[in-house]
Design a protein around this motif. Structure first.
Motif, short mmCIF file in Angstrom:
data_model
loop_
_atom_site.label_atom_id
_atom_site.label_comp_id
_atom_site.label_asym_id
_atom_site.label_seq_id
_atom_site.Cartn_x
_atom_site.Cartn_y
_atom_site.Cartn_z
N UNK A 1 0.84 -1.19 0.00
CA UNK A 1 0.00 0.00 0.00
C UNK A 1 0.88 1.25 0.00
N UNK A 2 0.31 2.36 -0.43
CA UNK A 2 1.02 3.63 -0.36
C UNK A 2 0.01 4.75 -0.31
N UNK A 3 0.42 5.85 0.33
CA UNK A 3 -0.48 6.97 0.54
C UNK A 3 -0.44 7.93 -0.64
N UNK A 4 -1.50 8.73 -0.77
CA UNK A 4 -1.60 9.72 -1.84
C UNK A 4 -0.59 10.85 -1.64
N UNK A 5 -0.31 11.56 -2.72
CA UNK A 5 0.60 12.71 -2.72
C UNK A 5 -0.17 13.94 -3.19
N UNK A 6 0.08 15.07 -2.57
CA UNK A 6 -0.53 16.33 -3.02
C UNK A 6 0.45 17.46 -2.72
N UNK A 7 1.25 17.84 -3.71
CA UNK A 7 2.20 18.93 -3.57
C UNK A 7 1.55 20.24 -4.00
N UNK A 8 1.87 21.30 -3.29
CA UNK A 8 1.35 22.62 -3.65
C UNK A 8 2.01 23.09 -4.94
#
Length: 395
Positions: free
Chosen positions: A308-315
């Motif tokens: 599993x891996x978590x989502x990414x959200x870069x500004x």
């Protein structure tokens, strides 16, 4: 537009090497050879032991290359993954320069552009760095293993092996369009489902059996009909789910006593991924309760987590995003930030504290027998890789 000949040669050489997940040693050896030819000392090239934490074993870990630099500034990282989908084993790359593409001469195989284009682009960045003769900030190159089975190599990366301090900006090459800079990536949970039935002779006593196949089939049909398989759009969120592998049975004359599935749930929302998995578990439990033999015996289901891996959200104004956009502009490419619903090694490097964007390299129709590489797009990606490497220089 044609890519530099050195980059094209690298790509053709890399495409010809078979290295599915867990068997990356041959392509790692080729990368070592090419890096050595660029003047990288053997002592600066090493493998970690990421394979030791893998569910799949493996013959080597991530390939880590530390390139010393004399310029002040925080270190940077370039990365790609070495493995291809198993369908690419046996690929025979064929250059069709007049059509502006690389295709596969081996019928029925994937080409392996995912992600040999990325490896070639990291090598191209290394060539640019070599020309700077050390007049740049410290740089580390990472070639990951086992990306295609759940970002397992990136998950096992030991950041302490990358230097102190660790890289402050990272550029991962993996994808199609070089004018799309991936700054948001979905999270994924893989999970195992075991369905246990009851064996019986399929000819003389089929009524005594409980078929694990029927339990699974009923559950999957329900999930499909209720919109919990494939693309999922519900009031509470969006995502996707898939039953990827199914294995079970001992012979056509035995009612199937057990079946194992590997499934996945994807969403940018951790809460909605939990909802997807909950819907799957409930459907399988209902199906197990509904299937019985003549004596009233029923099947059972159990669940266990997979990679599993978590989502990414870069500004959009994050330093790594600004640097990638600026490099694309210097390369003459009008780039934009995009979201992606496929997992990337950057999911884990971001989670480990290394801000990472992912850039494409011209891959097309990946994971299929129709895969090909767009040379014009690969050439644009080469220019961006050059500018990112030049951006490491003293200013």
């Amino acid at each position: 537009m044609q890519p530099p000949q050195t980059a094209l040669d690298d790509l053709m050489d890399l495409l010809a090497v078979a290295a599915p997940p867990g068997q990356e040693t041959p392509v790692a050896a080729l990368l070592r050879e090419k890096l050595g030819a660029l003047g990288v000392p053997p002592a600066s090239i090493a493998h970690d032991d990421a394979q030791s934490q893998s569910e799949y074993g493996g013959d080597c870990g991530n390939l880590i290359v530390r390139i010393a630099g004399t310029a002040p500034g925080l270190p940077r990282m370039f990365s790609a993954h070495m493995d291809t989908v198993p369908l690419a084993v046996g690929a025979k790359p064929k250059l069709e320069r007049d059509r502006g593409r690389i295709v596969n001469a081996a019928e029925g195989c994937a080409l392996g552009g995912d992600n040999r284009t990325g490896c070639a682009l990291v090598l191209h960045a290394a060539r640019t760095l070599a020309a700077l003769e050390g007049r740049h900030v410290p740089v580390v190159l990472v070639f990951f293993v086992q990306e295609e089975v759940g970002l397992v190599g990136a998950r096992g990366l030991d950041v302490s092996r990358l230097g102190d301090p660790p890289p402050a900006l990272a550029f991962n090459f993996d994808g199609d369009a070089p004018d799309e800079i991936v700054t948001r990536v979905t999270g994924t949970e893989r999970f195992n489902i075991r369905v246990e039935g009851r064996a019986a002779h399929a000819g003389s006593q089929p009524q005594a059996g409980v078929s694990a196949a029927i339990v699974a089939a009923r559950a999957l049909a329900e999930l499909h009909e209720q919109g919990w398989h494939g693309r999922i759009e519900k009031r509470e969120g969006t995502g996707s789910a898939n039953a990827g592998t199914i294995a079970g049975g001992t012979g056509s004359n035995v009612v199937m006593p057990r079946l194992d599935l590997l499934a996945e749930a994807r969403s940018h929302s951790p809460a909605f991924r939990k909802s997807i998995r909950g819907a799957w578990e409930a459907a399988f439990e209902r199906s197990a309760a509904a299937v019985a033999n003549a004596a009233g015996d029923r099947g059972r289901v159990s669940f266990s987590p997979g990679p599993a891996y978590e989502a990414v959200a870069l500004a959009d104004d994050a330093p790594v995003v600004r640097e990638a956009l600026a490099a694309a502009e210097r390369a003459g490419v009008s780039a934009r930030c995009v979201s992606n619903d496929g997992g990337m090694d950057g999911n884990w490097t971001n989670a480990k504290g290394i801000p990472t964007v992912t850039l494409g390299g011209g891959q097309r129709e990946v994971h299929t027998a129709n895969e090909w590489i767009d040379l014009a797009e690969f050439a644009r990606a080469c220019r961006i890789a050059e500018e990112l490497a030049r951006g490491c220089a003293a200013r």
